[in-house]
Design a protein around this motif. Structure first.
Motif, PDB file in Angstrom:
ATOM      1  N   ARG A  42      83.052  41.524 -11.290  1.00 46.61           N
ATOM      2  CA  ARG A  42      84.439  41.325 -12.035  1.00 46.61           C
ATOM      3  C   ARG A  42      85.081  42.746 -12.610  1.00 46.61           C
ATOM      4  NH1 ARG A  42      83.361  36.349 -16.157  1.00 46.61           N
ATOM      5  NH2 ARG A  42      82.438  34.967 -14.578  1.00 46.61           N
ATOM      6  N   LYS A  43      86.390  42.600 -12.364  1.00 44.39           N
ATOM      7  CA  LYS A  43      87.150  43.840 -13.156  1.00 44.39           C
ATOM      8  C   LYS A  43      88.199  42.985 -13.973  1.00 44.39           C
ATOM      9  CE  LYS A  43      89.100  47.820 -14.162  1.00 44.39           C
ATOM     10  NZ  LYS A  43      88.541  48.777 -15.220  1.00 44.39           N
ATOM     11  N   ARG A  44      88.273  42.913 -15.276  1.00 46.94           N
ATOM     12  CA  ARG A  44      89.238  42.062 -15.950  1.00 46.94           C
ATOM     13  C   ARG A  44      89.299  40.665 -15.278  1.00 46.94           C
ATOM     14  NH1 ARG A  44      91.920  47.061 -15.729  1.00 46.94           N
ATOM     15  NH2 ARG A  44      92.075  48.173 -17.565  1.00 46.94           N
ATOM     16  N   ASN A  45      90.289  40.219 -14.843  1.00 49.19           N
ATOM     17  CA  ASN A  45      90.166  38.730 -14.463  1.00 49.19           C
ATOM     18  C   ASN A  45      90.114  38.746 -12.888  1.00 49.19           C
ATOM     19  OD1 ASN A  45      90.998  37.696 -16.746  1.00 49.19           O
ATOM     20  ND2 ASN A  45      93.053  38.224 -16.603  1.00 49.19           N
ATOM     21  N   ARG A  46      89.652  39.674 -12.297  1.00 49.62           N
ATOM     22  CA  ARG A  46      89.578  39.855 -10.731  1.00 49.62           C
ATOM     23  C   ARG A  46      88.372  39.732 -10.281  1.00 49.62           C
ATOM     24  NH1 ARG A  46      92.001  44.292  -6.090  1.00 49.62           N
ATOM     25  NH2 ARG A  46      90.745  43.378  -4.584  1.00 49.62           N
ATOM     26  N   VAL A  47      87.675  39.002  -9.457  1.00 50.88           N
ATOM     27  CA  VAL A  47      86.464  38.909  -9.021  1.00 50.88           C
ATOM     28  C   VAL A  47      86.522  39.144  -7.698  1.00 50.88           C
ATOM     29  CG1 VAL A  47      84.423  37.417  -8.515  1.00 50.88           C
ATOM     30  CG2 VAL A  47      85.985  36.755 -10.576  1.00 50.88           C
ATOM     31  N   TYR A  48      85.504  40.382  -7.180  1.00 49.75           N
ATOM     32  CA  TYR A  48      85.323  40.853  -5.771  1.00 49.75           C
ATOM     33  C   TYR A  48      84.296  40.343  -5.105  1.00 49.75           C
ATOM     34  CZ  TYR A  48      88.342  44.806  -7.669  1.00 49.75           C
ATOM     35  OH  TYR A  48      89.494  45.657  -7.943  1.00 49.75           O
ATOM     36  N   ASP A  49      84.560  39.983  -4.066  1.00 45.45           N
ATOM     37  CA  ASP A  49      83.521  39.486  -3.114  1.00 45.45           C
ATOM     38  C   ASP A  49      82.435  40.608  -2.747  1.00 45.45           C
ATOM     39  OD1 ASP A  49      82.392  39.262  -0.154  1.00 45.45           O
ATOM     40  OD2 ASP A  49      82.922  37.235  -0.872  1.00 45.45           O
ATOM     41  N   SER A  50      81.382  40.344  -2.576  1.00 43.59           N
ATOM     42  CA  SER A  50      80.230  41.418  -2.350  1.00 43.59           C
ATOM     43  C   SER A  50      80.517  42.062  -1.202  1.00 43.59           C
ATOM     44  CB  SER A  50      78.859  40.855  -2.469  1.00 43.59           C
ATOM     45  OG  SER A  50      78.611  39.863  -1.378  1.00 43.59           O
ATOM     46  N   ASN A  51      81.125  41.661  -0.361  1.00 41.71           N
ATOM     47  CA  ASN A  51      81.387  42.377   0.932  1.00 41.71           C
ATOM     48  C   ASN A  51      82.868  43.083   0.830  1.00 41.71           C
ATOM     49  OD1 ASN A  51      79.141  41.230   2.517  1.00 41.71           O
ATOM     50  ND2 ASN A  51      80.205  39.352   2.532  1.00 41.71           N
ATOM     51  N   ASP A  52      83.473  43.060  -0.180  1.00 42.84           N
ATOM     52  CA  ASP A  52      84.626  44.053  -0.212  1.00 42.84           C
ATOM     53  C   ASP A  52      84.364  45.483  -0.190  1.00 42.84           C
ATOM     54  OD1 ASP A  52      87.224  45.117  -1.340  1.00 42.84           O
ATOM     55  OD2 ASP A  52      87.553  43.270  -2.451  1.00 42.84           O
ATOM     56  N   ARG A  53      85.096  45.869   0.758  1.00 42.15           N
ATOM     57  CA  ARG A  53      84.888  47.500   0.963  1.00 42.15           C
ATOM     58  C   ARG A  53      85.027  48.252  -0.279  1.00 42.15           C
ATOM     59  NH1 ARG A  53      87.460  48.460   7.018  1.00 42.15           N
ATOM     60  NH2 ARG A  53      86.057  47.158   8.113  1.00 42.15           N
ATOM     61  N   LEU A  54      86.194  47.787  -1.166  1.00 42.33           N
ATOM     62  CA  LEU A  54      86.391  48.438  -2.442  1.00 42.33           C
ATOM     63  C   LEU A  54      85.442  48.620  -3.416  1.00 42.33           C
ATOM     64  CD1 LEU A  54      89.992  46.994  -3.405  1.00 42.33           C
ATOM     65  CD2 LEU A  54      89.301  49.314  -2.301  1.00 42.33           C
ATOM     66  N   ILE A  55      84.344  47.793  -3.233  1.00 42.41           N
ATOM     67  CA  ILE A  55      83.070  48.099  -4.223  1.00 42.41           C
ATOM     68  C   ILE A  55      81.874  48.343  -3.379  1.00 42.41           C
ATOM     69  CG2 ILE A  55      84.119  46.462  -5.867  1.00 42.41           C
ATOM     70  CD1 ILE A  55      82.047  44.366  -5.115  1.00 42.41           C
ATOM     71  N   GLN A  56      81.888  48.467  -2.189  1.00 40.27           N
ATOM     72  CA  GLN A  56      80.616  48.638  -1.347  1.00 40.27           C
ATOM     73  C   GLN A  56      80.045  50.169  -1.753  1.00 40.27           C
ATOM     74  OE1 GLN A  56      78.708  46.975   1.086  1.00 40.27           O
ATOM     75  NE2 GLN A  56      79.605  45.362   0.237  1.00 40.27           N
ATOM     76  N   PRO A  57      80.693  51.185  -1.940  1.00 36.86           N
ATOM     77  CA  PRO A  57      80.140  52.444  -2.188  1.00 36.86           C
ATOM     78  C   PRO A  57      79.764  52.368  -3.665  1.00 36.86           C
ATOM     79  CG  PRO A  57      81.964  52.930  -0.794  1.00 36.86           C
ATOM     80  CD  PRO A  57      81.886  51.499  -1.277  1.00 36.86           C
ATOM     81  N   PHE A  58      78.559  52.830  -4.154  1.00 33.43           N
ATOM     82  CA  PHE A  58      78.379  53.047  -5.564  1.00 33.43           C
ATOM     83  C   PHE A  58      79.271  53.465  -6.287  1.00 33.43           C
ATOM     84  CE2 PHE A  58      76.362  55.368  -9.165  1.00 33.43           C
ATOM     85  CZ  PHE A  58      76.114  54.287  -9.803  1.00 33.43           C
ATOM     86  N   ASP A  59      79.844  54.799  -6.032  1.00 25.76           N
ATOM     87  CA  ASP A  59      80.699  55.842  -6.672  1.00 25.76           C
ATOM     88  C   ASP A  59      81.920  55.094  -6.827  1.00 25.76           C
ATOM     89  OD1 ASP A  59      78.787  57.552  -6.559  1.00 25.76           O
ATOM     90  OD2 ASP A  59      79.560  58.543  -4.924  1.00 25.76           O
ATOM     91  N   ASP A  60      82.503  54.198  -5.871  1.00 18.65           N
ATOM     92  CA  ASP A  60      83.714  53.557  -5.787  1.00 18.65           C
ATOM     93  C   ASP A  60      83.665  52.315  -7.016  1.00 18.65           C
ATOM     94  OD1 ASP A  60      84.581  55.399  -4.169  1.00 18.65           O
ATOM     95  OD2 ASP A  60      84.650  53.846  -2.475  1.00 18.65           O
ATOM     96  N   ALA A  61      82.344  51.488  -6.825  1.00 11.05           N
ATOM     97  CA  ALA A  61      82.463  50.621  -7.830  1.00 11.05           C
ATOM     98  C   ALA A  61      82.146  51.165  -9.132  1.00 11.05           C
ATOM     99  CB  ALA A  61      81.031  50.041  -7.381  1.00 11.05           C
ATOM    100  N   GLU A  62      81.600  52.293  -9.587  1.00  8.33           N
ATOM    101  CA  GLU A  62      81.417  52.813 -10.861  1.00  8.33           C
ATOM    102  C   GLU A  62      82.740  53.083 -11.406  1.00  8.33           C
ATOM    103  OE1 GLU A  62      78.078  55.559 -13.100  1.00  8.33           O
ATOM    104  OE2 GLU A  62      78.757  56.137 -11.225  1.00  8.33           O
TER     105      GLU A  62
END
Length: 246
Positions: free
Chosen positions: A52-72
């Motif tokens: 999650r990021k605030r009220n948004r839930v990201y799917d585990s397959n979402d490309r926006l959070i796949q790379p660790f650096d981007d997720a962090e």
């Protein structure tokens, strides 16, 4: 690596419905960037976790959070889904029961106890944090104890720098974190005076918890009794021992 993943899941579950920031989680469990990346890849594969990021839930397959650096960089929170949280707390195929208000309070109380982990938390402090009167709170935690979810053990509480007498209360642990004490052992809690607010996110008190073993005291008394030659001398010994150890 399996132990790190297991520790990560435990850390996530112990934070309850709020979850834990990915950056905070990784700083606790992984020293190198490579290990952090491998850990993140494994967490993304666990269906019982949510990102999650605030009220948004990201799917585990979402490309926006796949790379660790981007997720962090997104400052994601990793949250355990309800079923996983329940399993961690020890709630399986039964209902907590009770009145509607009590039913909603019980999981929150359990989450707070879980967050204390091996330190545990005193029943009196829990009662203050949730703003529930002593008698009502006693019945609430008693139900949790009867269900086998928590362990309550005798404890003495003293306030650091205060001349007040020790107060008797119960130290509460989630069942999985409970410590087995010997018959002559008891918890002793030393706490700092401080402010607190209802709800456990904004605690400012601190507690030092140790196990007080009275066996050495009993041995000292027995040794002195063996040396005693008269009742008057015996009374003096007991008085001195009481001043020293109690």
């Amino acid at each position: 690596m399996d132990s790190i993943i297991s520790s990560a899941v435990e850390e996530i579950c112990s934070t309850g419905r709020d979850g834990v920031a990915l950056s905070s989680l990784c700083s606790k469990l992984a020293s190198s960037v490579e290990i952090k990346r491998v850990l993140w890849e494994n967490l993304l594969q666990i269906p019982a976790l949510q990102f999650r990021k605030r009220n948004r839930v990201y799917d585990s397959n979402d490309r926006l959070i796949q790379p660790f650096d981007d997720a962090e960089k997104l400052d994601l929170n990793v949250v355990a889904k309800e079923k996983l949280c329940d399993n961690f707390l020890g709630i399986y195929d039964f209902s907590l029961g009770g009145e509607e208000k009590e039913f909603h309070q019980q999981p929150l109380v359990l989450e707070r106890i879980a967050s204390a982990r091996t330190n545990g938390i005193t029943q009196s402090q829990l009662s203050k944090e949730f703003g529930i009167e002593g008698n009502r709170f006693f019945y609430l935690v008693k139900k949790l104890e009867k269900s086998g979810l928590i362990i309550r053990q005798e404890a003495r509480v003293r306030t650091r720098g205060s001349g007040k007498q020790c107060l008797s209360t119960k130290l509460i642990h989630l069942y999985r974190y409970a410590k087995q004490l010997r018959s002559q052992e008891k918890f002793e809690v030393t706490k700092d005076e401080g402010t607190w607010t209802r709800g456990f996110k904004r605690r400012t008190y601190e507690e030092d918890i140790l196990v007080n073993d009275s066996v050495p005291l009993m041995k000292a008394i027995c040794d002195k009794l063996e040396e005693a030659h008269g009742k008057g001398y015996l009374c003096l010994i007991l008085e001195r021992l009481s001043d020293r150890y109690m």
